[in-house]
Structures are given as structure tokens and as C-alpha cells.
Design a protein around this motif. Structure first.
Motif, PDB file in Angstrom:
ATOM      1  N   HIS A 296       0.870  -1.031   0.085  1.00  0.00           N
ATOM      2  CA  HIS A 296      -0.070   0.092   0.107  1.00  0.00           C
ATOM      3  C   HIS A 296       0.777   1.213   0.105  1.00  0.00           C
TER       4      HIS A 296
ATOM      5  N   ASP B 122       5.448   4.655   5.329  1.00  0.00           N
ATOM      6  CA  ASP B 122       6.460   3.585   6.004  1.00  0.00           C
ATOM      7  C   ASP B 122       6.706   2.391   5.128  1.00  0.00           C
ATOM      8  N   HIS B 123       6.012   2.397   3.883  1.00  0.00           N
ATOM      9  CA  HIS B 123       6.295   1.422   2.777  1.00  0.00           C
ATOM     10  C   HIS B 123       6.579   1.718   1.553  1.00  0.00           C
TER      11      HIS B 123
ATOM     12  N   ASP C 197      -0.216  -4.688   6.442  1.00  0.00           N
ATOM     13  CA  ASP C 197      -0.992  -3.846   7.373  1.00  0.00           C
ATOM     14  C   ASP C 197      -2.592  -4.206   7.622  1.00  0.00           C
TER      15      ASP C 197
ATOM     16  N   HIS D  77      -1.584  -4.729  12.376  1.00  0.00           N
ATOM     17  CA  HIS D  77      -0.260  -4.510  12.600  1.00  0.00           C
ATOM     18  C   HIS D  77       0.339  -5.655  13.786  1.00  0.00           C
TER      19      HIS D  77
ATOM     20  N   HIS E  33       3.563  -4.984  11.797  1.00  0.00           N
ATOM     21  CA  HIS E  33       4.378  -4.284  12.468  1.00  0.00           C
ATOM     22  C   HIS E  33       4.497  -4.729  14.082  1.00  0.00           C
TER      23      HIS E  33
END
Ligand SMILES: [Zn+2]
Length: 244
Positions: free
Chosen positions: A95, A99-100, A186, A189, A230
Motif C-alpha cells: 500500500h 513507511d512502505h 497492514d 499491525h 508491525h
């Protein structure tokens, strides 16, 4: 087939933002993973971690102070320090969150990106960008081929790597199945989120996210290893085993 998990950064934030019901006064340090899938002919990067230029002061770098007011970023090693990016054949983006996609520009533009059409289109739409906390500068067009897919997709044409449309966290979120392993990204998480649906407080559509979690939970209950996005207890760097 070899699968390697990299750590491409950390974000530290109030736990209650990223798991509904957790304490907002208590911060949690969340690892940011990326993966390299190696076959006889392909080296596929799944997600790219943080943008190294944004680490020190992301609010200022992205000119979005409100978005990063409660977040601190860290990175020990960027993507390029861990992978020979010149040898990559594809990048799969689960996505468009920062952070990706933050490391995307570290990868040569000759390497195509594979992403769900619904996610890419949301990333080009001002209202959807705002609503989904996207930062377009990290994935701006730069001549790279973007391969848009619609729904579940057999990436290599031999059933070995399958992209699964798992929307909800973002409009066109996808997960990656490699044999008996699913990189859930995600959808949740935390591993426990597949059962308790305590997702981050923000989402494109929490109900849809719940249905995507149910889908991955059913796969897990059938014996597939489902890796969360995460989870600080689970995501250590190193080789990942795919059950066959
Ligand atoms: Zn994430």
C-alpha cells in the motif's frame, strides 16, 4: 525460493493510535519490515520502508508537521545498504503509506512497481490522499513502469507468488502469499488483530479491514503462516521460512 525479512526502520508512537484500546500515554516502538523474495529468475522486493531523508525531522521534510507530531522515526540501515537494488526485478507495494513507499526512489526506475489499481488511483486523488494520510512525493511518477492489477493476481504466472487484495487499512491494500506463507502487511499491525480486530484508529474502511482480517485468519487456521505488519514481538530480521 528464498524469503528474507529486512528491517528498514522503526516508528515510535502512542500505542493507542495503532491498536484500538491500548494506552495513548504509552509509546511503542514499531519495526518496519520489507522483504526480498528470490526465485531462480526473480528478485522481488515487497515494500521499501522509510525514506532516509525523512528520518530526522519527517514533519519538516514532508511539510506535514501535523501528521508526524506524535511520531519519531529511526533507521539503522536503508534499503540500499541491505540489498543490491540493481539486481531487483520487481517491487510489490502492499500500500502507499510512507513507511512502505519511502524507499522507492532508492530503487532504479527500470524496476517496475506492482500495485492494486484501486490503491494507485487513491494515491492520485487529492481527497483520498488526505483521508488516507498518503504522501505523494515518495511515489511520484518518475518514468517507472507501474503495473496495475485488479484483485488477486498470480504474479509470476506459476502460482508461486500470489498477490491478495486485502482492502480496508487503505483502499487497495494487498498481501502477498508465497506457498504456505502470507505477508499480511497492514491488514493487522499485530498478529492478534486477526482475532480481536483491534486495528489502528485510522483506516480507509474498518469494516472492510475486518473482512480482510477474517480472510487471512481463515488461511491461518488452515495452516498458513500469516505475518503481521508491525508486531514488535514477531518481526525480527532474517530468513523467513515458507511452508510448502
Ligand atoms: Zn505500515
Amino acid at each position: 525460493m528464498k524469503i528474507e525479512r529486512l528491517n528498514v526502520g522503526w516508528f515510535t508512537a502512542p500505542g493507542g493510535i495503532f491498536r484500538k484500546g491500548d494506552d495513548l500515554d504509552q509509546t511503542v516502538r514499531f519495526p518496519i519490515p520489507a522483504y526480498v523474495i528470490e526465485t531462480a529468475t526473480e528478485r522481488i522486493m515487497v515494500d521499501t520502508g522509510l525514506n532516509p531523508k525523512a528520518i530526522t525531522d519527517p514533519g519538516a521534510y514532508y511539510e506535514r508537521p501535523e501528521l508526524f507530531a506524535m511520531l519519531a522515526l529511526e533507521q539503522e540501515q536503508s534499503l540500499v545498504e541491505q540489498v543490491d537494488v540493481a539486481t531487483l526485478t520487481k517491487v510489490v507495494l502492499t500500500h502507499l503509506h510512507w513507511d512502505h513507499v519511502g524507499g522507492l526512489q532508492l530503487i532504479p526506475t527500470s524496476v517496475p512497481v506492482v500495485i492494486q489499481r484501486s490503491e494507485w488511483q487513491a494515491g492520485q486523488d487529492d481527497a483520498a490522499v488526505q483521508r488516507n494520510l498518503f504522501i505523494p512525493s515518495d511515489y511520484a511518477e518518475n518514468g517507472r513502469e507501474v503495473i496495475l492489477i485488479d484483485g488477486d493476481f498470480d504474479l509470476l504466472g506459476d502460482g508461486s507468488v500470489e498477490l491478495l487484495l486485502t482492502p480496508g487499512h487503505t483502499p487497495g491494500h494487498q498481501s502477498v502469499r508465497i506457498g504456505g506463507l502470507v505477508l499480511g502487511a497492514d491488514v493487522s499491525h499485530y498478529a492478534s488483530g486477526l482475532d480481536d480486530h483491534r486495528f489502528p484508529v485510522f483506516a480507509a474502511d474498518h469494516e472492510q479491514q475486518g473482512r480482510s482480517a477474517d480472510r487471512l485468519r481463515a488461511m491461518r487456521d488452515a495452516g498458513v503462516d500469516v505475518v503481521p505488519g508491525h508486531d514488535p514481538e514477531i518481526l525480527r530480521p532474517g530468513p523467513v521460512m515458507a511452508r510448502s
